[in-house]
Design an enzyme around this catalytic site. Structure first.
Site, mmCIF file in Angstrom:
data_model
loop_
_atom_site.group_PDB
_atom_site.id
_atom_site.type_symbol
_atom_site.label_atom_id
_atom_site.label_comp_id
_atom_site.label_asym_id
_atom_site.label_seq_id
_atom_site.Cartn_x
_atom_site.Cartn_y
_atom_site.Cartn_z
ATOM 1 N N HIS A 92 3.183 8.627 0.570
ATOM 2 C CA HIS A 92 3.454 9.019 1.972
ATOM 3 C C HIS A 92 2.552 9.540 2.829
ATOM 4 O O HIS A 92 2.277 9.244 3.877
ATOM 5 C CB HIS A 92 5.112 9.728 2.126
ATOM 6 C CG HIS A 92 6.121 8.896 1.673
ATOM 7 N ND1 HIS A 92 6.548 8.012 2.495
ATOM 8 C CD2 HIS A 92 7.097 9.033 0.470
ATOM 9 C CE1 HIS A 92 7.715 7.641 1.832
ATOM 10 N NE2 HIS A 92 7.824 8.185 0.852
ATOM 11 N N PHE A 95 -0.185 7.001 3.745
ATOM 12 C CA PHE A 95 0.205 6.446 5.179
ATOM 13 C C PHE A 95 0.055 7.231 6.441
ATOM 14 O O PHE A 95 -0.319 6.914 7.368
ATOM 15 C CB PHE A 95 1.372 5.922 4.950
ATOM 16 C CG PHE A 95 2.051 4.890 6.098
ATOM 17 C CD1 PHE A 95 1.705 3.371 6.304
ATOM 18 C CD2 PHE A 95 2.930 5.605 7.134
ATOM 19 C CE1 PHE A 95 2.145 2.910 7.197
ATOM 20 C CE2 PHE A 95 3.245 4.808 8.317
ATOM 21 C CZ PHE A 95 2.899 3.394 8.240
ATOM 22 N N GLU A 96 0.655 8.529 6.315
ATOM 23 C CA GLU A 96 0.868 9.226 7.372
ATOM 24 C C GLU A 96 -0.480 9.769 8.079
ATOM 25 O O GLU A 96 -0.540 9.927 9.190
ATOM 26 C CB GLU A 96 1.723 10.492 6.963
ATOM 27 C CG GLU A 96 3.341 10.403 7.051
ATOM 28 C CD GLU A 96 4.029 9.594 7.918
ATOM 29 O OE1 GLU A 96 3.549 10.264 9.000
ATOM 30 O OE2 GLU A 96 4.763 8.949 7.696
ATOM 31 N N THR A 97 -1.461 9.982 6.975
ATOM 32 C CA THR A 97 -2.913 10.571 7.436
ATOM 33 C C THR A 97 -3.659 9.539 7.569
ATOM 34 O O THR A 97 -4.942 9.729 7.959
ATOM 35 C CB THR A 97 -3.203 11.559 6.334
ATOM 36 O OG1 THR A 97 -3.818 11.108 5.316
ATOM 37 C CG2 THR A 97 -2.234 12.574 6.277
ATOM 38 N N ARG A 212 3.945 1.572 2.564
ATOM 39 C CA ARG A 212 4.240 2.931 1.724
ATOM 40 C C ARG A 212 4.484 2.154 0.258
ATOM 41 O O ARG A 212 3.919 2.930 -0.465
ATOM 42 C CB ARG A 212 5.408 3.452 2.388
ATOM 43 C CG ARG A 212 5.246 4.186 3.760
ATOM 44 C CD ARG A 212 6.376 4.814 4.046
ATOM 45 N NE ARG A 212 6.627 5.118 5.408
ATOM 46 C CZ ARG A 212 6.071 6.152 5.966
ATOM 47 N NH1 ARG A 212 5.439 7.185 5.092
ATOM 48 N NH2 ARG A 212 6.000 6.665 7.259
#
Length: 233
Positions: A92, A95-97, A212
């Protein structure tokens, strides 16, 4: 990429019990510093382009320091289960960063991030609660209890999440422990649903979900464990 208002109930629950995010080490699990090696961490960061704001901000030492405040993380089950939780967390985060490229939400300034109806965690004048940090913690009702649990005024100074790498990882781990940690045994797909279900699950964003899952499977392979079942949502 931000977390949605679905996290409100979890945030309020955590606020009622500030130690919820800390957890207890329980029995068994994985040694976080042993699993998250320099080679693993730098392997993620190496994919970030030069000049990314986060490339020299996020460090393994900051993560390990932050993880020390959350003894329940990657513990409470078998070593393999602990490794799967670490893989899920970093899937996660990746993916987020964007492989540790971003600290702040893209075009976050000016985005709605204050729910004035949440009186317990009032927004400070002039402050914005857009996504920041490894899991892009968002909204006043998440910043408030996260700061209370960690020990800083997140409502009055939300920018610290983007300025102090240890606090940045602590907010991410707080969010993880108060929402996703308890569903890890149900499979990686359950963590997607816990964090992003309203935006991504039930066919709403299959490409995002698949990305993800791809990161998760890769990290499980690096840790020498199978990914388990129930990978999607």
């Amino acid at each position: 990429m931000t977390l949605t208002a679905l996290a409100l109930g979890l945030a309020l629950l955590a606020a009622a019990s500030p130690c919820l995010g800390l957890g207890s080490s329980g029995s068994g699990g994985a040694s976080v510093p042993s699993v998250v090696t320099e080679a693993f961490f730098d392997g993620i960061r190496s994919h970030a382009r030069d000049g990314c704001e986060g490339k020299n901000f996020y460090t393994r030492s900051a993560f390990v320091s932050a993880a020390g405040a959350f003894p329940g993380f990657a513990h409470g089950g078998t070593e393999a289960e602990g490794k799967r939780e670490i893989a899920a967390f970093f899937a996660h985060v990746t993916f987020e960063t964007g492989y540790f490229c971003y600290i702040n939400q893209i075009n976050g300034r000016g985005q709605a991030s204050c729910d004035s109806g949440v009186k317990q965690w009032p927004c400070a004048p002039g402050k914005q609660y857009y996504g920041r940090g490894p899991l892009q913690i968002s909204w006043n009702f998440n910043y408030g209890p996260a700061g209370q649990s960690i020990g800083f005024d997140a409502l009055g100074d939300p920018d610290r999440v983007a300025q102090d790498p240890v606090i940045s990882f602590e907010t991410a781990l707080w969010l993880w422990m108060s929402s996703a940690h308890q569903v890890v045994p149900q499979g990686f797909g359950a963590t997607i649903r816990a964090l992003h279900g309203a935006l991504e699950c039930n066919g709403k964003s299959p490409a995002t979900v698949n990305a993800r899952v791809g990161y998760y499977k890769d990290y499980c392979k690096q840790f020498g464990v199978g990914p388990g079942n129930n990978l999607t949502c």
